[in-house]
Write a protein that holds these residues in place. Structure first.
Motif, short mmCIF file in Angstrom:
data_model
loop_
_atom_site.label_atom_id
_atom_site.label_comp_id
_atom_site.label_asym_id
_atom_site.label_seq_id
_atom_site.Cartn_x
_atom_site.Cartn_y
_atom_site.Cartn_z
N SER A 8 1.00 -1.17 0.13
CA SER A 8 -0.12 -0.06 -0.09
C SER A 8 0.86 1.38 -0.02
CB SER A 8 -0.86 -0.15 1.31
OG SER A 8 -1.30 1.25 1.69
N ALA A 9 2.00 1.27 0.62
CA ALA A 9 2.87 2.43 0.75
C ALA A 9 3.59 2.35 -0.26
CB ALA A 9 4.02 2.05 1.78
N THR A 10 3.97 1.30 -1.19
CA THR A 10 4.47 1.35 -2.74
C THR A 10 3.72 2.30 -3.64
OG1 THR A 10 5.49 -0.76 -2.12
CG2 THR A 10 5.70 -0.11 -4.30
N PHE A 11 2.23 1.89 -3.36
CA PHE A 11 1.50 2.49 -4.62
C PHE A 11 1.26 4.02 -4.11
CE2 PHE A 11 0.18 -1.84 -5.08
CZ PHE A 11 0.27 -1.87 -6.65
N PHE A 12 1.43 4.38 -2.89
CA PHE A 12 1.18 5.56 -2.48
C PHE A 12 2.61 6.42 -3.12
CE2 PHE A 12 1.75 9.44 0.17
CZ PHE A 12 0.60 9.74 0.62
N VAL A 13 3.69 5.85 -2.84
CA VAL A 13 4.79 6.54 -3.45
C VAL A 13 4.83 6.45 -4.87
CG1 VAL A 13 7.56 6.06 -3.72
CG2 VAL A 13 6.21 5.92 -1.50
N ALA A 14 4.26 5.41 -5.65
CA ALA A 14 4.18 5.42 -7.07
C ALA A 14 3.25 6.52 -7.55
CB ALA A 14 3.54 4.16 -7.52
N SER A 15 2.38 6.97 -6.75
CA SER A 15 1.48 8.00 -7.24
C SER A 15 2.01 9.39 -7.09
CB SER A 15 0.11 8.23 -6.15
OG SER A 15 0.47 8.77 -5.04
N LEU A 16 3.31 9.35 -6.52
CA LEU A 16 4.15 10.54 -6.51
C LEU A 16 5.06 10.84 -7.89
CD1 LEU A 16 5.59 10.54 -2.71
CD2 LEU A 16 3.59 11.78 -3.72
N VAL A 17 5.00 9.53 -8.65
CA VAL A 17 5.96 9.51 -9.88
C VAL A 17 5.19 10.22 -10.89
CG1 VAL A 17 6.85 7.96 -11.54
CG2 VAL A 17 6.87 7.31 -9.16
N HIS A 18 5.70 11.22 -11.52
CA HIS A 18 5.04 12.18 -12.73
C HIS A 18 5.82 11.58 -14.05
CE1 HIS A 18 3.46 14.53 -9.56
NE2 HIS A 18 2.72 15.14 -10.42
N ILE A 19 4.75 11.67 -14.95
CA ILE A 19 5.25 11.30 -16.34
C ILE A 19 5.08 12.67 -17.18
CG2 ILE A 19 4.86 9.99 -18.48
CD1 ILE A 19 5.17 7.90 -16.60
N PRO A 20 6.05 13.08 -17.82
CA PRO A 20 5.80 14.29 -18.55
C PRO A 20 4.79 14.08 -19.80
CG PRO A 20 8.15 13.25 -18.62
CD PRO A 20 7.47 12.75 -17.76
N VAL A 76 7.52 12.96 3.39
CA VAL A 76 6.74 12.77 2.79
C VAL A 76 5.40 13.29 3.24
CG1 VAL A 76 5.03 11.35 1.26
CG2 VAL A 76 7.32 10.85 1.36
N LEU A 77 4.91 12.97 4.50
CA LEU A 77 3.72 12.94 5.10
C LEU A 77 3.76 14.31 6.10
CD1 LEU A 77 2.04 9.55 5.86
CD2 LEU A 77 1.47 11.08 4.00
N GLU A 78 4.93 14.32 6.74
CA GLU A 78 4.97 15.40 7.74
C GLU A 78 5.58 16.76 7.48
OE1 GLU A 78 4.90 13.54 11.73
OE2 GLU A 78 6.11 12.12 11.03
N TYR A 138 5.93 2.87 6.16
CA TYR A 138 6.68 2.22 4.92
C TYR A 138 6.88 3.32 3.97
CZ TYR A 138 8.00 -1.60 7.47
OH TYR A 138 8.65 -2.30 8.40
N ILE A 139 5.65 4.35 3.88
CA ILE A 139 5.93 5.41 2.76
C ILE A 139 7.39 6.07 2.95
CG2 ILE A 139 5.00 7.54 2.31
CD1 ILE A 139 2.21 6.71 2.87
N GLU A 140 7.64 6.45 4.01
CA GLU A 140 8.84 6.98 4.10
C GLU A 140 10.13 5.91 3.81
OE1 GLU A 140 9.12 9.77 4.80
OE2 GLU A 140 7.10 10.29 5.77
N VAL A 141 9.95 4.75 4.18
CA VAL A 141 11.03 3.92 3.74
C VAL A 141 11.08 3.68 2.10
CG1 VAL A 141 11.85 1.29 3.92
CG2 VAL A 141 10.80 2.75 5.87
N LEU A 142 9.81 3.33 1.58
CA LEU A 142 9.58 3.04 0.25
C LEU A 142 10.24 4.56 -0.68
CD1 LEU A 142 9.03 0.62 -1.28
CD2 LEU A 142 8.14 0.52 1.13
N ASN A 143 9.84 5.60 -0.03
CA ASN A 143 10.07 6.88 -0.68
C ASN A 143 11.53 7.16 -0.88
OD1 ASN A 143 9.43 9.47 -2.17
ND2 ASN A 143 10.14 10.53 -0.34
N GLU A 144 12.43 6.87 0.12
CA GLU A 144 13.75 6.64 0.10
C GLU A 144 14.48 5.58 -1.08
OE1 GLU A 144 15.54 6.06 3.89
OE2 GLU A 144 14.68 7.73 4.87
N GLU A 145 13.55 4.37 -0.85
CA GLU A 145 14.08 3.61 -2.22
C GLU A 145 13.86 4.25 -3.28
OE1 GLU A 145 13.88 -0.37 -0.75
OE2 GLU A 145 15.52 0.02 -2.06
N TYR A 146 12.52 4.63 -3.60
CA TYR A 146 12.30 5.33 -5.02
C TYR A 146 13.39 6.35 -5.39
CZ TYR A 146 9.84 8.79 -7.99
OH TYR A 146 9.70 9.47 -8.82
#
Lengths: 208, 263
Positions: free
Chosen positions: A43-55, B4-6, B160-168
């Motif tokens: 769920s966190a991964t999909f949250f982060v994926a929604s921060l990815v922007h495609i030009p 990300v969130l805070e 895990y948002i913070e962790v995965l964001n770092e990974e990203y």
């Protein structure tokens, strides 16, 4: 595709909230101690994926990936996306509070639908066929979400009909992008870690 | 360090404003009640008061104003279109004509109403609930009888948002060092698709280690939620009275003034 507060009519808001609570409840019943960590992390991964922007030309679109979420999480995508939308609303101001139910249902119901339609396809022995099904799930989920968003608007009043129609047209490029990105993601996962698509069912089996 | 969130932790005021000291549960309930009331309003005077109260709360909360305004005006393109199209699609008395399209007074009014409602609610939510912090929000929801499974899923996600964001960010850095520049082309789309796939795989592997580590520590499926509950003090009492007064005032203006003007 977050609808903001104030546009939709009372019955649509209440209907959306009821459906969202029901879907979330079904999704939560599928979770247990074994599947909770994997669901939360994905769920966190999909949250982060929604921060990815495609030009796209001069502007850009962000990924939604609800089709892929449905493929990986199944019914658990419902509570996972509900959590993501709640966090986006509260901490980013995306969408609103009274529309949270409607927005959750519009994003999460298509995810679950794609799970049923495309789940078999992405475990196909041929990675290109799997990627094709991944693409179908990406486009299908956005298509269904767009239809639901347009329906939420149309049910709230006839004056929203042109806006509802245009919502659909505006999202055609998003549909294409989501299809291609999902196809590529499925292709990679198929090659590297095919068991990912079985993650939840497999863990359940392991626990039993 | 920005999260990300805070947001930026260093940007927060040294002495926290009184409203952000109120028990999170009261703040959540107050914002929900405010949102439901505001959505139901129709009268412009009442809606302007609601926006004014939200703006006052924003100033009191000492959130970075420019940042918050930017968040508030970041509406999706299609929502802007919905608002802009309303004057031309709502039947009623013509206010002006643009390129042969007639804009109705009723439509313009409705468009302004939606904008006022959306902004008043989002501002109030960002200040009162957005400042609770994701983890404490989870604990507050749990004490408001939200099902524990939902709260646990939320806490896992937040963690895990913070962790995965770092990974990203690591993956993006790796892509940059290899000369990747995003554009509108197939290469970009395929590469970002692989990026999403890779993120999923890394997250999946991580979740297996997480589960094993949690089993080691005797995880039984329930987090220990911090119970910060203290008896509702003077602050909570005043907050509840203040909220009730604002809602009563909004409803009063709606009923008296609204009945007078628009009917």
């Amino acid at each position: 595709m977050h609808i903001a507060d104030g546009a939709l009519s009372g019955p649509v808001l209440i209907g959306g909230a009821v459906l969202a609570v029901a879907g979330t409840a079904v999704g939560l019943r599928k979770l247990d101690m074994e599947t909770m960590p994997v669901t939360g992390v994905l769920s966190a991964t999909f949250f982060v994926a929604s921060l990815v922007h495609i030009p796209v030309g001069a502007t850009s679109v962000h990924l939604i990936m609800n089709g892929l979420a449905g493929l990986v999480l199944g019914w658990a995508a419902f509570p996972a996306l509900a959590v993501a939308l709640l966090l986006q609303a509260v901490f980013f101001g995306f969408g609103g509070l009274t529309v949270l139910g409607v927005n959750t249902f519009n994003i999460a119901a298509p995810a679950v639908l794609m799970h049923y339609l495309c789940r078999q396809g992405v475990v196909n022995a041929n990675p290109r066929v799997a990627a094709l099904w991944g693409g179908i799930s990406g486009a299908g989920a956005i298509l269904a979400t767009t239809v639901l968003v347009a329906l939420s608007l149309a049910l709230s009043g006839d004056q929203f009909l042109p806006a509802a129609r245009l919502t659909f047209l505006i999202h055609i490029p998003v549909m294409v992008i989501e299809a291609l990105v999902s196809a590529a993601a499925v292709f990679l996962v198929w090659r590297v870690r095919p068991e990912l698509f079985d993650s939840l069912t497999q863990l359940k089996r392991g626990a039993a | 360090m920005s999260y990300v969130l805070e947001g930026d932790a260093t940007a927060r005021p040294a002495t926290p404003p009184a409203l952000t000291q109120v028990d999170p549960r009261y703040r959540v309930v107050a914002v929900v009640a405010f949102a439901i009331t505001v959505v139901a309003l129709h009268d412009f005077a009442a809606l302007l008061i609601a926006l004014f109260v939200s703006a006052a709360v924003l100033l009191h909360g000492r959130l970075p104003v420019a940042n918050t305004i930017r968040q508030v005006v970041t509406v999706d393109m299609f929502m802007i279109f919905v608002i802009l199209s309303l004057p031309f699609t709502t039947p009623g008395e013509t206010a002006f004509t643009l390129f042969g399209l007639e804009a109705s007074k009723e439509g313009i009014g409705d468009a302004f109403r939606i904008a006022l409602k959306a902004n008043a609610i989002v501002l109030m939510m960002l200040v009162l609930v957005g400042t609770i912090g994701p983890v404490r929000l989870g604990h507050a929801l749990s004490r408001l009888k939200v099902p524990p499974m939902f709260v646990h899923l939320m806490l896992f996600t937040v963690r895990y948002i913070e962790v995965l964001n770092e990974e990203y960010q690591r993956l993006r850095t790796a892509m940059r060092t290899r000369g990747f520049r995003p554009g509108t082309n197939m290469h970009t789309i395929r590469t970002l698709g692989y990026l999403v796939g890779m993120l999923l795989i890394r997250a999946f592997d991580r979740s297996e280690r997480v589960l094993q580590a949690m089993r080691c520590r005797g995880f039984t499926g329930a987090f220990h939620l911090i119970d910060e509950s203290r008896p509702a003090g003077l602050r909570e009492g005043l907050f509840a009275i203040g909220t009730a007064a604002v809602l009563a005032a909004l409803i009063y203006v709606e009923v008296r003034h609204g009945a007078f003007v628009s009917r």
